[in-house]
Design an enzyme around this catalytic site. Sequence first.
Site, PDB file in Angstrom:
ATOM      1  CE  LYS A 116      -3.975   1.971   2.511  1.00 56.51           C
ATOM      2  NZ  LYS A 116      -4.898   1.766   3.643  1.00 56.51           N
TER       3      LYS A 116
ATOM      4  CB  SER B 245      -8.002   3.600   2.587  1.00 58.03           C
ATOM      5  OG  SER B 245      -7.230   3.003   3.622  1.00 58.03           O
TER       6      SER B 245
ATOM      7  CB  SER C 205      -8.531   0.691   5.459  1.00 57.61           C
ATOM      8  OG  SER C 205      -9.288   1.863   5.549  1.00 57.61           O
TER       9      SER C 205
END
Length: 485
Positions: A78, A153, A177
């Site tokens: 990420k 996210s 997330s």
Amino acid sequence: MKLYELSLSEALEKMAAGELTSVELTRSYLDRIEAIDQNVSAFITVDREGALGQAEQADKNRKQGKVGELCGIPVSLKDLLCAKNLKMTCGSRMLENFIPPYDATVVRKIKEAGGVILGKVTMDEFAMGSTSETCCFGVPQNPYKKGYVAGGSSGGSAASVASFECVASLGSDTGGSIRQPASLCGVVGMKPTYGRVSRFGLTAFASSLDQIGPLSRTVEDCARVMKVIAGHDFMDSTSVKREVPDYTASLTAGLEGMKLGVPKEYFTEGLDSEVEAVINNAIGVLKEKGAEIVEISLPHTEYCVAVYYLIASSEASSNLARYDGALYGYRKENTQSLLEMYKETRSLGFGEEVKRRILIGTYALSSGYYDAYYKKASQVRTLILNDFKKAFESCDALISPVTPMAAWKMGENTDDPLAVYMSDILTISANLAGIPGMSIPGGFTQAGLPVGVQLQGAHFTEDKLFKIGFNLEQALQLQPRKLDI
């Protein structure tokens, strides 16, 4: 079977047997990314040269008997995790050209275990969102249905795993997330206990809620990655000095003697009927595996969204104050004063959702309002934690939906932030309480969209969640569906 379809465990076995090299495996993923990522938009940065170099080194190490637990395994990160000399944007114009000079602790551990870093994947800007649509560098598609969200996210992490663009990925979970995009994309995602995994090198959103965790296609693969990244780190004062178990050792058949709690507050108005059917089927399967099912209550669930968005936004306001154009990141040039430089830099560098949360948080922390908002939210947070403590007195883990619905169309709720916030109602309580949570693929809707099953446990009981998740996965034996990419 294509090389990129191998599970982590299968790839390790083949490399150990001399049937596969890391270079071959890594190249298959890089070629896969090149071929399909224009349809998925999972990656922001692909480090082809660096990844192949790491793969070559992994093959050399293996020949010399230096075999780490992830030796030669390609993973994605990420884009809020620092990786030395690899661009990190946090999905924001504010950090569009930022290159970290060091590795996050989890990235260092992946490298030391022999893992290969393929690149950085898309995310909501500064991890603020539930669909990854606030990312400034491309929005990930749901690999199962074009035009539908991948979640957020950590949407790029989930999409990259689901579309076979990496073996596993590291994401972060501040209010769901990891678990939410894992559910929407049909992969496994683990949010560890707060303090179980070091946050050093993670770009902070809400420091008392953030936690790094793995996403993968199988429970065993998730357990393998989790074992590598967990553990105390003196660089993170919130990480806990506690022995890390071998999570793969808990992947055994049968749940006799275990009690699973079903929170009645999670099965109320607003829960999609197809999602509810998948969860009820999973409950029945786990009962057949020997688990006892009991109903429990989490009476303060209705306050979770309000508490979360006050605490998370307040901490975001504080954490994001450092992005002022003075030291690094975007800076508006040719301004007439320091105050104007601050104002223009932050107005142009941050997106709308990030600015919205900064404003909410700044207001909640401001003089005269602190006691009414942040302090009150912190007090209710304690009540939420106590709900879980009481629940775990009578059961080993909780089972519930991850989200009230399956993936929705992109752009559907962009004008209604509250609707998006409410989609997190079933995940944010785990972050407020600091407990571990996990999403396991449970089935599909009639439209072919994945639905995840959420497991939550008491602090530092990730091993129990892996055991339950493994039994569910083995019993369901979900057949692969054709991807829409």
